[in-house]
Motif scaffolding. Structure first.
Motif, mmCIF file in Angstrom:
data_model
loop_
_atom_site.group_PDB
_atom_site.id
_atom_site.type_symbol
_atom_site.label_atom_id
_atom_site.label_comp_id
_atom_site.label_asym_id
_atom_site.label_seq_id
_atom_site.Cartn_x
_atom_site.Cartn_y
_atom_site.Cartn_z
ATOM 1 N N LEU A 53 0.846 -1.183 0.000
ATOM 2 C CA LEU A 53 0.000 0.000 0.000
ATOM 3 C C LEU A 53 0.885 1.237 0.000
ATOM 4 C CD1 LEU A 53 -2.792 1.308 0.190
ATOM 5 C CD2 LEU A 53 -2.601 1.157 2.690
ATOM 6 N N ARG A 56 -3.194 6.571 -0.171
ATOM 7 C CA ARG A 56 -4.624 6.356 0.089
ATOM 8 C C ARG A 56 -5.371 7.670 -0.040
ATOM 9 N NH1 ARG A 56 -6.112 2.377 4.689
ATOM 10 N NH2 ARG A 56 -6.150 1.045 2.856
ATOM 11 N N GLY A 86 -12.727 2.209 0.081
ATOM 12 C CA GLY A 86 -11.334 2.613 -0.051
ATOM 13 C C GLY A 86 -10.997 2.971 -1.483
ATOM 14 N N ASP A 88 -7.296 3.332 -3.160
ATOM 15 C CA ASP A 88 -5.896 3.177 -2.786
ATOM 16 C C ASP A 88 -4.992 3.004 -4.001
ATOM 17 O OD1 ASP A 88 -6.708 3.126 -0.068
ATOM 18 O OD2 ASP A 88 -7.174 0.982 -0.264
ATOM 19 N N TYR A 90 -1.554 1.046 -4.891
ATOM 20 C CA TYR A 90 -0.616 0.012 -4.466
ATOM 21 C C TYR A 90 0.588 -0.003 -5.398
ATOM 22 C CZ TYR A 90 -4.115 -2.075 -1.356
ATOM 23 O OH TYR A 90 -5.014 -2.310 -0.360
ATOM 24 N N GLY A 105 -10.329 0.543 -6.073
ATOM 25 C CA GLY A 105 -11.323 0.951 -5.089
ATOM 26 C C GLY A 105 -12.613 1.353 -5.750
#
Length: 320
Positions: A53, A56, A86, A88, A90, A105
């Motif tokens: 991650l 965000r 969420g 996000d 990555y 998300g």
């Protein structure tokens, strides 16, 4: 909330040379998610690949909860397990050790321009050379033919002669469509693939469309993306569909009609694959799998769906 905090980095690493020049793949669950494409792409990538991650978005600023309500679990006499939305970014590593960005998300309901501006700043800061996305549209096409696609963006080498349907139409907007426009305005490379899922399968999980999406995205970004489990699931679904076709003459006639229109359109339009050269014929499914393996090897060197559908009005295929 200040505009700078809409996207919060887990760790500031913009000076890390290993993070510069990585491609980006986007999958957001929005209005167009036929065949449950988003969940299959996101779950497949995050479970099969090394994932970190990296950043965000503040979903509380971007999501209208009454429009897309989060899920919560009720256990006997109390609520538990609230599933907050969420959005996000990555940092993923593909099957050959290549890193890339993955934005996943829910699609924001609010503040689209701010959201897109934050993404564009991220693209600039990390010098993202190509941003790609995939969505799935319900279409009156047969499941017995290859997944169709409408390719779009500003990289002609990745979209030219790819589309099986290229309409001129005004449609409801999406965040990825707005992002494509803004990145193109900034002369940043961006492409998207809108996949055509048979409308009678749009409410069910349809693995074939996820396989097609990963093939297009992997070829565009030169990544080895995991498809083995999805291919196994697709074969199982195809077998179930074949059984339903064999047991219902009415359903078979419906699919036959879709096939006739699809084939008539296909004969009028030449389509190429990103996995073959321009002077080669488009391969069948088995050949495509072999070509995909060769392609990735070269990179190393460098249910009851049809019965329910038959009760709906079939309509005319836009691909006819």
């Amino acid at each position: 909330m200040s505009q700078e905090r809409l996207l919060e980095l887990v760790g500031e690493r913009v000076d890390d040379p290993e993070l510069q020049g990585l491609g980006m793949l986007i999958s957001l669950k929005g209005a167009s998610d036929a065949g449950h494409l988003h969940a299959q792409l996101s779950n497949g990538l995050l479970t099969a690949l090394d994932a970190e991650l990296f950043a965000r978005f503040d979903a509380d600023e971007l999501v209208c909860y009454s429009a897309q309500r989060p899920r919560v679990t009720f256990v006997a006499d109390h609520f538990a397990g609230y599933q907050a939305p969420g959005i996000d970014i990555y940092l993923l590593t593909d099957e050959l050790g290549r890193k890339f960005w993955f934005l996943t998300g829910v699609e924001p309901d609010l503040r689209w321009e701010r959201f897109v501006s934050e993404l564009c700043r991220f693209v600039d800061a990390y010098n993202v050379p190509l941003t790609t996305s995939a969505v799935s549209l319900p279409m009156p096409v047969p499941h017995t033919r290859p997944i169709g696609v409408t390719a779009h963006g500003n990289r002609q080498d990745l979209i030219e002669n790819i589309s099986t349907w290229s309409p001129t139409a005004e449609t409801p907007a999406s965040v990825t469509a707005l992002l494509e426009i803004r990145l193109n305005d900034q002369q940043r490379d961006v492409v998207g693939y809108s996949l055509h899922t048979p409308h009678y399968l749009s409410e069910s999980e349809y693995p074939a469309v996820a396989v097609a999406g990963l093939e297009y995205l992997g070829a565009a970004l030169k990544l080895a993306l995991p498809t083995e489990k999805l291919r196994e699931a697709a074969r199982l679904v195809e077998g179930q569909l074949a059984e339903q076709l064999a047991s219902s003459e009415d359903v078979k006639q419906m699919v036959d009609g879709f096939e006739a229109r699809f084939d008539a359109h296909a004969h009028q339009h030449e389509q190429r694959s990103l996995l073959v050269d321009v002077d080669q014929d488009l391969p069948d499914a088995e050949q495509l799998g072999a070509r995909a393996e060769d392609f990735l090897a070269s990179l190393g060197d460098t249910g009851p769906w049809l019965d329910a559908a038959h009760q709906r009005e079939a309509g005319e295929s836009p691909e006819s």
